[in-house]
Design a protein around this motif. Structure first.
Motif, short mmCIF file in Angstrom:
data_model
loop_
_atom_site.label_atom_id
_atom_site.label_comp_id
_atom_site.label_asym_id
_atom_site.label_seq_id
_atom_site.Cartn_x
_atom_site.Cartn_y
_atom_site.Cartn_z
N PRO A 10 93.49 86.18 14.43
CA PRO A 10 92.78 86.95 15.45
C PRO A 10 91.26 86.93 15.29
O PRO A 10 90.56 87.72 15.90
N GLU A 11 90.73 86.03 14.47
CA GLU A 11 89.27 85.95 14.29
C GLU A 11 88.59 85.50 15.58
O GLU A 11 89.21 84.86 16.43
N GLN A 12 87.30 85.86 15.69
CA GLN A 12 86.50 85.45 16.84
C GLN A 12 85.34 84.59 16.36
O GLN A 12 84.87 84.73 15.23
N SER A 13 84.88 83.71 17.23
CA SER A 13 83.75 82.85 16.89
C SER A 13 82.51 83.68 16.62
O SER A 13 82.26 84.69 17.29
N LEU A 14 81.72 83.26 15.63
CA LEU A 14 80.48 83.95 15.32
C LEU A 14 79.27 83.25 15.92
O LEU A 14 78.19 83.83 16.01
N TYR A 15 79.43 82.00 16.32
CA TYR A 15 78.31 81.28 16.91
C TYR A 15 78.82 80.21 17.86
O TYR A 15 79.99 79.84 17.85
N ALA A 16 77.90 79.75 18.71
CA ALA A 16 78.17 78.63 19.62
C ALA A 16 76.87 77.85 19.76
O ALA A 16 75.78 78.38 19.54
N ARG A 17 77.00 76.60 20.09
CA ARG A 17 75.82 75.75 20.29
C ARG A 17 75.89 75.17 21.69
O ARG A 17 76.92 74.65 22.10
N LEU A 18 74.80 75.28 22.42
CA LEU A 18 74.71 74.73 23.76
C LEU A 18 73.72 73.58 23.71
O LEU A 18 72.56 73.76 23.33
N VAL A 19 74.18 72.39 24.07
CA VAL A 19 73.33 71.20 24.05
C VAL A 19 72.99 70.85 25.49
O VAL A 19 73.89 70.71 26.32
N VAL A 20 71.69 70.73 25.77
CA VAL A 20 71.25 70.42 27.13
C VAL A 20 70.39 69.15 27.11
O VAL A 20 69.84 68.77 26.09
N ARG A 21 70.27 68.54 28.28
CA ARG A 21 69.42 67.36 28.42
C ARG A 21 67.95 67.77 28.33
O ARG A 21 67.61 68.93 28.59
N ASP A 22 67.10 66.81 28.00
CA ASP A 22 65.67 67.08 27.86
C ASP A 22 65.07 67.72 29.12
O ASP A 22 64.24 68.61 29.04
N GLU A 23 65.52 67.29 30.29
CA GLU A 23 64.95 67.82 31.53
C GLU A 23 65.35 69.27 31.80
O GLU A 23 64.76 69.93 32.65
N ALA A 24 66.31 69.81 31.05
CA ALA A 24 66.75 71.19 31.24
C ALA A 24 66.10 72.16 30.26
O ALA A 24 66.34 73.36 30.34
N ILE A 25 65.25 71.66 29.37
CA ILE A 25 64.63 72.53 28.38
C ILE A 25 63.79 73.62 29.04
O ILE A 25 63.78 74.76 28.59
N ASP A 26 63.10 73.29 30.12
CA ASP A 26 62.30 74.30 30.81
C ASP A 26 63.17 75.45 31.33
O ASP A 26 62.77 76.61 31.31
N ALA A 27 64.38 75.12 31.79
CA ALA A 27 65.29 76.16 32.28
C ALA A 27 65.71 77.08 31.14
O ALA A 27 65.82 78.30 31.33
N ILE A 28 65.92 76.54 29.95
CA ILE A 28 66.29 77.36 28.79
C ILE A 28 65.13 78.29 28.43
O ILE A 28 65.33 79.47 28.14
N ASP A 29 63.90 77.77 28.46
CA ASP A 29 62.73 78.61 28.19
C ASP A 29 62.64 79.77 29.17
O ASP A 29 62.37 80.91 28.79
N GLN A 30 62.89 79.50 30.45
CA GLN A 30 62.85 80.57 31.45
C GLN A 30 63.99 81.55 31.24
O GLN A 30 63.81 82.76 31.39
N PHE A 31 65.16 81.05 30.88
CA PHE A 31 66.32 81.90 30.63
C PHE A 31 66.04 82.87 29.49
O PHE A 31 66.43 84.04 29.53
N LEU A 32 65.36 82.40 28.45
CA LEU A 32 65.01 83.25 27.32
C LEU A 32 63.70 84.00 27.54
O LEU A 32 63.23 84.70 26.64
N GLU A 33 63.13 83.86 28.73
CA GLU A 33 61.87 84.52 29.09
C GLU A 33 60.76 84.21 28.09
O GLU A 33 59.94 85.05 27.76
#
Length: 69
Positions: A10-33
């Motif tokens: 019944p354990e739950q994940s403690l972490y996850a990794r999201l891999v995005v393309r280089d052109e999506a990095i700006d969207a991640i920055d905006q998502f994290l404000e």
């Protein structure tokens, strides 16, 4: 691509990794404000998110933007 930590019930994940393309990095920055870390609530659980910034181990890796070799 989303990669979750492998666990057995019944354990739950403690972490996850999201891999995005280089052109999506700006969207991640905006998502994290443009903050180094940000707290979210997903399905009633608190989740911390941050952008991974690779620490280079050799001079030959400087200037590369790939997440995985």
């Amino acid at each position: 691509m989303l990669i979750m930590q492998e666990t057995t019930p019944p354990e739950q994940s403690l972490y996850a990794r999201l891999v995005v393309r280089d052109e999506a990095i700006d969207a991640i920055d905006q998502f994290l404000e443009y903050r180094p870390t940000m707290k979210f609530t997903i399905n009633g659980k608190h989740v911390w998110a941050r952008k991974f910034i690779r620490k280079f181990s050799s001079p030959s890796e400087v200037g590369t933007s790939r997440v995985f070799p």
